[in-house]
Design a protein around this motif. Structure first.
Motif, mmCIF file in Angstrom:
data_model
loop_
_atom_site.group_PDB
_atom_site.id
_atom_site.type_symbol
_atom_site.label_atom_id
_atom_site.label_comp_id
_atom_site.label_asym_id
_atom_site.label_seq_id
_atom_site.Cartn_x
_atom_site.Cartn_y
_atom_site.Cartn_z
ATOM 1 N N GLN A 11 45.307 0.979 63.164
ATOM 2 C CA GLN A 11 44.981 0.290 61.916
ATOM 3 C C GLN A 11 45.925 0.842 60.836
ATOM 4 O OE1 GLN A 11 40.825 1.302 61.625
ATOM 5 N NE2 GLN A 11 40.210 -0.479 62.837
ATOM 6 N N TRP A 12 47.177 0.401 60.918
ATOM 7 C CA TRP A 12 48.251 0.973 60.124
ATOM 8 C C TRP A 12 48.049 0.752 58.622
ATOM 9 C CZ3 TRP A 12 49.843 4.008 63.566
ATOM 10 C CH2 TRP A 12 50.010 3.605 64.890
ATOM 11 N N GLN A 13 47.609 -0.438 58.239
ATOM 12 C CA GLN A 13 47.394 -0.726 56.816
ATOM 13 C C GLN A 13 46.323 0.189 56.242
ATOM 14 O OE1 GLN A 13 49.431 -2.391 55.144
ATOM 15 N NE2 GLN A 13 49.407 -4.577 55.534
ATOM 16 N N GLU A 14 45.233 0.342 56.970
ATOM 17 C CA GLU A 14 44.147 1.204 56.509
ATOM 18 C C GLU A 14 44.620 2.651 56.409
ATOM 19 O OE1 GLU A 14 39.613 2.547 57.644
ATOM 20 O OE2 GLU A 14 40.422 0.725 58.536
ATOM 21 N N ALA A 15 45.366 3.113 57.399
ATOM 22 C CA ALA A 15 45.887 4.478 57.370
ATOM 23 C C ALA A 15 46.804 4.668 56.163
ATOM 24 C CB ALA A 15 46.639 4.785 58.662
ATOM 25 N N ALA A 16 47.677 3.703 55.921
ATOM 26 C CA ALA A 16 48.600 3.791 54.790
ATOM 27 C C ALA A 16 47.836 3.843 53.470
ATOM 28 C CB ALA A 16 49.574 2.629 54.808
ATOM 29 N N SER A 17 46.793 3.050 53.345
ATOM 30 C CA SER A 17 45.988 3.036 52.130
ATOM 31 C C SER A 17 45.312 4.389 51.914
ATOM 32 C CB SER A 17 44.945 1.925 52.211
ATOM 33 O OG SER A 17 44.102 1.964 51.086
ATOM 34 N N MET A 18 44.774 4.953 52.960
ATOM 35 C CA MET A 18 44.097 6.246 52.856
ATOM 36 C C MET A 18 45.080 7.354 52.489
ATOM 37 S SD MET A 18 41.565 5.812 56.088
ATOM 38 C CE MET A 18 40.242 6.929 55.709
ATOM 39 N N VAL A 19 46.237 7.333 53.101
ATOM 40 C CA VAL A 19 47.255 8.343 52.796
ATOM 41 C C VAL A 19 47.705 8.180 51.341
ATOM 42 C CG1 VAL A 19 49.608 9.128 53.304
ATOM 43 C CG2 VAL A 19 48.011 8.661 55.178
ATOM 44 N N HIS A 20 47.872 6.945 50.900
ATOM 45 C CA HIS A 20 48.290 6.695 49.518
ATOM 46 C C HIS A 20 47.264 7.263 48.531
ATOM 47 C CE1 HIS A 20 50.415 4.734 46.283
ATOM 48 N NE2 HIS A 20 49.257 4.260 45.844
ATOM 49 N N GLN A 21 45.996 7.078 48.811
ATOM 50 C CA GLN A 21 44.945 7.624 47.950
ATOM 51 C C GLN A 21 45.014 9.151 47.922
ATOM 52 O OE1 GLN A 21 41.123 6.074 49.136
ATOM 53 N NE2 GLN A 21 41.827 3.956 48.994
ATOM 54 N N MET A 22 45.259 9.757 49.063
ATOM 55 C CA MET A 22 45.361 11.204 49.141
ATOM 56 C C MET A 22 46.570 11.702 48.348
ATOM 57 S SD MET A 22 46.995 14.033 50.762
ATOM 58 C CE MET A 22 48.035 13.115 51.835
ATOM 59 N N VAL A 23 47.689 10.988 48.434
ATOM 60 C CA VAL A 23 48.885 11.364 47.688
ATOM 61 C C VAL A 23 48.594 11.336 46.191
ATOM 62 C CG1 VAL A 23 51.227 10.621 47.068
ATOM 63 C CG2 VAL A 23 50.549 10.706 49.464
ATOM 64 N N GLY A 24 47.907 10.295 45.737
ATOM 65 C CA GLY A 24 47.568 10.203 44.326
ATOM 66 C C GLY A 24 46.671 11.336 43.876
ATOM 67 N N ALA A 25 45.661 11.632 44.661
ATOM 68 C CA ALA A 25 44.740 12.721 44.313
ATOM 69 C C ALA A 25 45.465 14.066 44.325
ATOM 70 C CB ALA A 25 43.563 12.740 45.280
ATOM 71 N N ALA A 26 46.308 14.270 45.321
ATOM 72 C CA ALA A 26 47.053 15.532 45.407
ATOM 73 C C ALA A 26 47.997 15.675 44.218
ATOM 74 C CB ALA A 26 47.823 15.599 46.720
ATOM 75 N N GLY A 27 48.655 14.585 43.858
ATOM 76 C CA GLY A 27 49.552 14.622 42.706
ATOM 77 C C GLY A 27 48.810 14.938 41.425
ATOM 78 N N THR A 28 47.649 14.329 41.246
ATOM 79 C CA THR A 28 46.831 14.583 40.060
ATOM 80 C C THR A 28 46.396 16.045 40.000
ATOM 81 O OG1 THR A 28 46.049 12.307 40.014
ATOM 82 C CG2 THR A 28 44.694 13.937 38.871
ATOM 83 N N ALA A 29 46.087 16.606 41.151
ATOM 84 C CA ALA A 29 45.625 17.995 41.211
ATOM 85 C C ALA A 29 46.774 19.003 41.162
ATOM 86 C CB ALA A 29 44.813 18.209 42.487
ATOM 87 N N GLY A 30 47.997 18.516 41.196
ATOM 88 C CA GLY A 30 49.141 19.424 41.188
ATOM 89 C C GLY A 30 49.422 20.062 42.532
#
Length: 75
Positions: A11-30
């Motif tokens: 489920q590549w689209q779902e995986a990409a979406s989840m990773v994208h959310q994690m990247v955003g959260a990680a970026g926000t947290a520094g």
């Protein structure tokens, strides 16, 4: 379900979406390394390099643990 689980089920689209959310959260947290590792996975998924994305995503738990430990050390 985790991004890794979504990848295992192809489920590549779902995986990409989840990773994208994690990247955003990680970026926000520094959490720079976590965000960088996530961006690499995003690129691999976008390029449909499934085998390398699967290898790269297996590193995330360790990077996450290292990030949490670094944050704990600051408290």
């Amino acid at each position: 379900q985790s991004a890794h689980g979504a990848m295992l089920q192809e489920q590549w689209q779902e995986a990409a979406s989840m990773v994208h959310q994690m990247v955003g959260a990680a970026g926000t947290a520094g959490a720079r390394q976590l965000a960088d590792d996530g961006r690499l996975i995003e690129v691999l998924l976008r390029d449909e390099d499934w085998p390398m994305a699967a290898v790269a995503i297996q590193k995330l738990p360790r990077t996450f643990d290292d990030t949490c430990e670094a944050l704990r050390a600051l408290m």
